[in-house]
Design an enzyme around this catalytic site. Structure first.
Site, PDB file in Angstrom:
ATOM      1  N   PRO A  91      -1.647   5.516   3.752  1.00 34.25           N
ATOM      2  CA  PRO A  91      -2.461   4.374   3.298  1.00 34.25           C
ATOM      3  C   PRO A  91      -2.059   3.929   1.903  1.00 34.25           C
ATOM      4  O   PRO A  91      -1.890   4.754   0.999  1.00 34.25           O
ATOM      5  CB  PRO A  91      -3.881   4.932   3.330  1.00 34.25           C
ATOM      6  CG  PRO A  91      -3.840   5.989   4.373  1.00 34.25           C
ATOM      7  CD  PRO A  91      -2.470   6.619   4.260  1.00 34.25           C
ATOM      8  N   CYS A  92      -1.929   2.607   1.734  1.00 34.98           N
ATOM      9  CA  CYS A  92      -1.285   2.092   0.519  1.00 34.98           C
ATOM     10  C   CYS A  92      -2.167   1.360  -0.493  1.00 34.98           C
ATOM     11  O   CYS A  92      -1.645   0.917  -1.513  1.00 34.98           O
ATOM     12  CB  CYS A  92      -0.148   1.144   0.932  1.00 34.98           C
ATOM     13  SG  CYS A  92      -0.686  -0.253   1.954  1.00 34.98           S
ATOM     14  N   PRO A  93      -3.501   1.203  -0.286  1.00 34.07           N
ATOM     15  CA  PRO A  93      -4.271   0.413  -1.249  1.00 34.07           C
ATOM     16  C   PRO A  93      -4.159   0.879  -2.696  1.00 34.07           C
ATOM     17  O   PRO A  93      -4.229   0.058  -3.627  1.00 34.07           O
ATOM     18  CB  PRO A  93      -5.714   0.562  -0.739  1.00 34.07           C
ATOM     19  CG  PRO A  93      -5.572   0.811   0.719  1.00 34.07           C
ATOM     20  CD  PRO A  93      -4.322   1.631   0.853  1.00 34.07           C
TER      21      PRO A  93
END
Length: 372
Positions: A91-93
């Site tokens: 996950p990249c947020p």
């Protein structure tokens, strides 16, 4: 030789589908969000392929435990006649400029370190890490990224990375992604030469030379002729027609129209707004970020995009469907979070071609040695 791939942070499985279609054998799928995992399996309900080790919604950290790993994959270490790879997009947020930007210490950012540690501990023959370009280009995140690369190199991996844009692979969407690929030197040797992007369909230089339309007055259901100097295959309208989005299972998955003048006043092609952006039918889409308060409007209808249209913009084949019973917001989140399918397939084709060529050369050398 069979090339087995373990998929982590699988989401709806766009990256996996690209690898499957390139020739890889997906043997394990791990997605912690059970809603996403069920949607993953639903989309493939009519496909013949079955995962050797099945599907799991366990926290990825559990696979760092040796006993849990051994019980989950009993013949993992029997690699005599197979090559094993890991693929995943943590996950990249926390690394995204549009996200929380908390970096390696954020709840999501920590999972990149977990994935790196999992690779080092389980020593697959190759791996792919996909993430936002902010991990590579933002100063504080790049320090973390370079530190992870040093760990991987010391653990025996030769590394290759690149910022790849989905447009160059045929996706009707401007979307940059960081691709990091590692090869274990114990498997492939020390002198590894590899290039990312050999299966690009278009060059960014040629794309930019096109005379893409900017804005036109918004008119409901009006006809607009395809301009002469554009690449039709990279336009939103081409993909809407190709995927027959009006008759797709997810055609009706669209947020209800609210009383808002912007549905009528924003011009076709005006994507300058921070929130409301209207696509142009004869141009590619901006990055499909359907969270973060972005509202993408249909080019010639007074509404937001449907899930079917979002899938088309992510270059999915028209048979790919999102489970109808899921909440609408979840459908858009899982579609928007995915790696554009054609980008994934292009990266996978590069990799599959390189590995199979390497294996063939090794087998030829063995045959020649025996014949001498």
């Amino acid at each position: 030789m069979d090339i087995e791939v373990f998929s982590f942070f699988s989401g709806l499985g766009f990256l996996d589908l690209g690898f499957e279609d390139a020739g890889f054998n997906i043997v394990f799928v791990n997605e912690n969000n059970n809603m996403f995992l069920n949607a993953y399996k639903y989309a493939r309900r009519n496909q013949v392929h079955k995962c050797k080790y099945g599907y799991s919604n366990e926290d990825v950290r559990k696979y760092l435990d040796d006993e849990f790993w051994a019980n989950s994959f009993r013949d993992y270490n029997n690699q005599e006649k197979k090559i094993i790879g890991f693929i995943g997009g943590p996950p990249c947020p926390d690394f995204s400029k549009a996200g929380k930007n908390q970096g390696e210490f954020g709840n999501n950012g920590q999972l990149t370190s977990v994935y790196i540690n999992l690779i080092i501990q389980r020593t697959p023959d190759f791996f792919v890490l996909e993430n936002v370009k902010g991990l590579y280009q933002t100063k504080k995140h790049k320090m973390f990224y370079e530190r992870m690369k040093r760990k991987l190199y010391k653990a025996g991996y030769s590394l290759f990375d690149s910022i790849e844009n989905a447009l160059e692979y045929g996706t009707p969407q401007y979307r940059d992604r960081l691709i990091l690929i590692g090869f274990r030197r114990k498997t492939f040797g020390k002198n590894i030469h590899y290039a990312i992007g050999t299966h690009k369909v278009y060059s960014m230089e040629n794309i930019k030379q096109c005379e893409w339309p900017t804005t036109n007055e918004f008119e409901v259901e009006n006809d607009r002729i395809l301009p002469s100097n554009v690449i039709e295959e990279l336009t939103v309208e081409h993909w809407f027609r190709k995927n027959d989005v009006r008759h797709h299972l997810n055609a009706g998955d669209c947020f209800n129209i609210i009383a808002n003048d912007k549905f009528y006043t924003i011009q076709e092609g005006d994507t300058s707004g921070k929130s409301f952006k209207r696509l142009h039918r004869w141009r590619y889409s901006p990055t499909a970020a359907y969270g973060n308060n972005e509202v993408h409007l249909h080019p010639y209808e007074a509404r937001r995009l449907s899930v079917a249209e979002a899938l088309a913009i992510q270059s999915l084949p028209n048979w790919f469907e999102v489970m109808p019973t899921l909440p609408l917001s979840a459908k858009f989140k899982m579609v928007g979070n995915g790696v554009p399918y054609l980008l994934a397939k292009g990266i996978a084709l590069d990799l599959y071609g390189w590995i199979t060529e390497y294996v063939q050369k090794e087998e030829n050398q063995v045959s020649n040695t025996r014949g001498e």
